[in-house]
Motif scaffolding. Structure first.
Motif, PDB file in Angstrom:
ATOM      1  N   PHE A  87       0.843  -1.196   0.000  1.00  0.00           N
ATOM      2  CA  PHE A  87       0.000   0.000   0.000  1.00  0.00           C
ATOM      3  C   PHE A  87       0.885   1.254   0.000  1.00  0.00           C
ATOM      4  CE2 PHE A  87      -3.830  -2.110   2.341  1.00  0.00           C
ATOM      5  CZ  PHE A  87      -4.389  -2.488   1.121  1.00  0.00           C
TER       6      PHE A  87
ATOM      7  N   CYS B 235      -6.275   0.914   3.219  1.00  0.00           N
ATOM      8  CA  CYS B 235      -5.827   1.421   1.925  1.00  0.00           C
ATOM      9  C   CYS B 235      -5.999   2.938   1.872  1.00  0.00           C
ATOM     10  CB  CYS B 235      -6.630   0.744   0.814  1.00  0.00           C
ATOM     11  SG  CYS B 235      -6.171   1.215  -0.874  1.00  0.00           S
TER      12      CYS B 235
ATOM     13  N   ALA C   9      -5.176  -7.391  -0.198  1.00  0.00           N
ATOM     14  CA  ALA C   9      -4.606  -6.064  -0.444  1.00  0.00           C
ATOM     15  C   ALA C   9      -4.688  -5.730  -1.926  1.00  0.00           C
ATOM     16  CB  ALA C   9      -3.151  -6.025   0.032  1.00  0.00           C
TER      17      ALA C   9
ATOM     18  N   LEU D 256      -6.768  -2.494  -3.709  1.00  0.00           N
ATOM     19  CA  LEU D 256      -6.156  -1.561  -4.653  1.00  0.00           C
ATOM     20  C   LEU D 256      -6.905  -1.550  -5.982  1.00  0.00           C
ATOM     21  CD1 LEU D 256      -2.461  -2.428  -3.800  1.00  0.00           C
ATOM     22  CD2 LEU D 256      -3.482  -0.154  -3.553  1.00  0.00           C
TER      23      LEU D 256
END
Length: 246
Positions: free
Chosen positions: A92, A225, A125, A129
């Protein structure tokens, strides 16, 4: 009649010169563009700084001061974002610091990530994104790695970045003359000395892993995020503002 033509020419020529210059400038600005969805998300991050507490802002400004100092003596600034497993928060951080540099037009910023050990770029993750407009695709472009390797893209004409879980000392990362940003308490505690780094900063974030396989999983990953994005956009906003004053 002749006098009128001369007067008209004197008025039109500067106008044309100004507009050609403006057009050229706009063309250069439009050459590199974030993907539309990511652009909108970035604008939201850039307007969300009130969510950062003042004590944390001071720590983020220290990173900004480092970047400014490096830019005064070099064309490039290397930053490696580090957490224990290089699976979530450090990725991130790498992506958002780079996107923030693009968004604010701060050139010469090169971001990397690594861990004190290698695992894998976590699929949760990656999904977080992708939900905000970052494009990640598996690739075989980087051979010899056991972990899944991804090609990351954020917009038209920006270079793609190869991303995968690795130790911060991996050959793909800078070996010296870089800033290390520790984004987890465990890595900060167990890695007090980052080999090759000429600056070290600790900005820990809560691990979204704690929400894995729970009903709040997606929400927590989205929140982390956004938080990391907001704070690293704050860094680059600070850098841009200070550089413009010089």
């Amino acid at each position: 009649m002749k006098t009128s033509n001369v007067f008209l020419s004197l008025c039109i020529i500067p106008f044309l010169i100004f507009n050609f210059s403006s057009f050229t400038s706009l063309s250069k600005m439009g050459k590199n563009k974030l993907y539309p969805k990511l652009q909108i998300y970035s604008e939201n991050l850039a307007s969300n700084f009130e969510t950062i507490d003042e004590e944390r802002k001071l720590k983020l400004q220290e990173i900004g001061d480092y970047i400014i100092k490096q830019k005064e003596s070099s064309e490039k600034v290397d930053v490696t974002v580090i957490c224990t497993h290089n699976s979530r928060r450090s990725h991130f951080g790498q992506i958002w610091l780079q996107v923030a540099a693009y968004y604010y037009g701060v050139e010469g910023i090169n971001t990397f990530s690594g861990g004190t050990e290698a695992t894998a770029f976590n699929s949760r993750a990656i999904a977080a994104l992708e939900r905000v407009g970052v494009k990640l695709e598996k690739t075989t472009a980087f051979e010899g790695e056991e972990n899944p390797v991804y090609s990351m893209s954020v917009g038209k004409n920006y270079s793609k970045t190869i991303m995968f879980s690795k130790k911060y000392t991996h050959k793909q990362n800078p070996q010296n003359g870089f800033a290390a940003i520790m984004v987890c308490s465990d890595a900060d505690k167990n890695c007090p000395l980052v080999m090759g780094a000429d600056a070290r900063f600790a900005i820990p974030f809560e691990d979204p892993k704690n929400s894995d396989n729970t009903p709040s999983e997606e929400q927590v990953y989205n929140e982390r995020c956004q938080q990391i994005g907001t704070e690293f956009f704050f860094v680059m906003d600070y850098v841009k503002t200070k550089l413009n004053r010089k």
